[in-house]
Design an enzyme around this catalytic site. Structure first.
Site, mmCIF file in Angstrom:
data_model
loop_
_atom_site.group_PDB
_atom_site.id
_atom_site.type_symbol
_atom_site.label_atom_id
_atom_site.label_comp_id
_atom_site.label_asym_id
_atom_site.label_seq_id
_atom_site.Cartn_x
_atom_site.Cartn_y
_atom_site.Cartn_z
ATOM 1 C CG PHE A 28 51.881 80.045 40.627
ATOM 2 C CD1 PHE A 28 51.084 79.441 39.664
ATOM 3 C CD2 PHE A 28 53.165 80.435 40.265
ATOM 4 C CE1 PHE A 28 51.557 79.221 38.372
ATOM 5 C CE2 PHE A 28 53.650 80.220 38.973
ATOM 6 C CZ PHE A 28 52.845 79.616 38.023
ATOM 7 C CB THR A 116 44.469 78.245 48.491
ATOM 8 O OG1 THR A 116 43.118 77.843 48.713
ATOM 9 C CG2 THR A 116 44.504 79.510 47.626
ATOM 10 C CE LYS A 145 43.038 66.712 49.585
ATOM 11 N NZ LYS A 145 44.151 65.911 50.102
ATOM 12 C CB VAL A 172 38.923 61.722 44.423
ATOM 13 C CG1 VAL A 172 39.006 60.223 44.680
ATOM 14 C CG2 VAL A 172 37.995 62.385 45.432
ATOM 15 N N GLY A 226 57.300 64.140 50.223
ATOM 16 C CA GLY A 226 56.291 65.144 49.866
ATOM 17 C C GLY A 226 54.897 64.581 49.666
ATOM 18 C CD GLU A 229 46.813 66.475 52.710
ATOM 19 O OE1 GLU A 229 46.433 67.661 52.761
ATOM 20 O OE2 GLU A 229 46.905 65.841 51.648
ATOM 21 C CG ASP A 240 43.785 63.045 52.309
ATOM 22 O OD1 ASP A 240 43.632 64.166 51.807
ATOM 23 O OD2 ASP A 240 44.100 62.031 51.649
ATOM 24 C CE LYS A 244 42.534 62.424 48.802
ATOM 25 N NZ LYS A 244 43.849 61.823 49.069
ATOM 26 N N GLY A 341 51.175 64.470 43.429
ATOM 27 C CA GLY A 341 52.358 64.821 42.629
ATOM 28 C C GLY A 341 52.078 65.993 41.713
#
Ligand code: HSE
Length: 360
Positions: A28, A116, A145, A172, A226, A229, A240, A244, A341
């Protein structure tokens, strides 16, 4: 938000499908809370336009605690607590303190929101969460991912065997339409190849370097905003983006590859000189992820690539992401939009829930 301004599909009728989602949030953090915002904000639209009713029967988060109540949890109150960093176990609930796996097994949920953290080395703990939920006959929607990039085929086969849905739009381009286009507006169109700017952090760094910033301070700024990763090596070394590419290749091109099969070079060795030299040639350096099936063999790579400015991808600046799909019916189709975001990724989960409801 004014629900009346939202496009409501014409084929939605009074007899529209009725789907009742009993949801569990496994995780969460920012993304889960992005979905929670939208579920609350769009409750009435979801019911009227898509026949979706929902309630949350459990939330489990490593930092915020864990609550289960089959009669439903007050999601607005949970959001308020989580946004102020307070433990969820102060909320009324039938059971508290269970692990994520216990919550998946013991709640009455029919759909698990797995959000998570991403681990593309072995996919855990997301892989076990997703596999357990599917084995128990629960739908899974996820932005994680790791499990999808590493275990796509196994997990899709399991979902099929159990007659449930596994949706992963947010892995993605967050909520920006990508491979889900081919289940919807581009149904029946085949993808021949994919090229894209799949990582916002690296595109932001390259953009800032073009403006004169140095690599280290641009990376620091991306972290502060932000985008990056938890371990920014994942971004700058292309891991990353490689995850993808693997997801896109498996989902759209029928490949069966893992992130480690993607040829990869990141942007850490790109110098301001390289960027200026490209500009003198009328080009821009971008970190491009690419996948193409050729004679039954998959080509999959992530490489810094110097593109002419006539290429739509050369003009994608900052943290924005984009993909050009080469298709049989339309030629090149390029989508451009956010790739990260709270709201954009929360929206990816919402589109997955709507897509499940529509398929029923
Ligand atoms: N770190 C990723 C990026 C987040 O910069 O694009 C979204 O996957």
């Amino acid at each position: 938000m004014d629900a009346l301004r939202v496009y409501i599909p014409k084929y939605t009728t009074k007899e529209a499908i009725k789907v009742h989602f009993d949801l569990v949030f496994v995780g969460f953090g920012t993304v889960g809370r992005g979905l929670a915002d939208l579920l609350i904000e769009k409750r009435s639209l979801l019911e009227k336009a898509y026949g979706i009713k929902w309630r949350v029967v459990a939330i489990s988060d490593l930092k915020l605690g864990s609550i289960i109540d089959d009669n439903g949890i007050n999601l607005a109150e949970a959001l308020r607590l989580a946004d102020s960093g307070r433990n969820l176990e102060s909320l009324p609930a039938k059971r508290k303190g269970l692990s994520a796996l216990e919550v998946i097994k013991e709640s009455s949920a029919n759909t698990i929101i797995e959000v998570t953290w991403t681990n593309i080395v072995d996919g855990e703990p997301g892989y076990t969460h997703v596999k357990t939920a599917l084995s128990l006959g629960k739908n899974v929607v996820t932005t994680n991912k790791g499990p999808i990039a590493l275990y796509y085929r196994e997990l899709m086969d399991l979902a099929k065997e159990k007659g449930v849905h596994l949706r992963f739009k947010g892995t993605v381009l967050s909520g920006t339409p990508a491979f889900n286009l081919f289940d919807g507006p581009l149904s029946g169109c085949s993808v021949q190849s994919i090229r894209g700017i799949l990582n916002g952090t690296t595109n932001f760094i390259l953009t800032e370097m073009e403006k004169g910033a140095d690599y280290a301070s641009a990376l620091k700024e991306a972290q502060r905003l932000g985008y990056a990763e938890a371990d920014p090596t994942m971004d700058v070394e292309g891991m990353d983006a490689a995850a993808k590419v693997a997801i896109l290749a498996n989902a759209l091109l029928g490949a069966d590859i893992k992130p480690g099969d993607v040829k990869r070079r990141g942007i850490s060795s790109i110098t301001p000189q390289d960027i200026q030299n490209a500009a003198r040639r009328g080009e821009r350096i971008k970190l491009i992820g690419r996948a193409e099936m050729n004679g039954g063999k998959i080509l999959a790579e992530v490489l810094p690539t110097s593109l002419p400015t006539s290429d739509p991808l050369a003009n994608i600046m900052g943290v924005t992401n984009a993909i050009t799909f080469k298709t049989d019916c339309l030629g090149d189709v390029t989508v451009v939009g956010p790739g990260a975001g709270r709201r954009a990724t929360g929206y990816a989960l919402l589109t997955d829930l709507i897509s499940i409801a529509r398929s029923k």
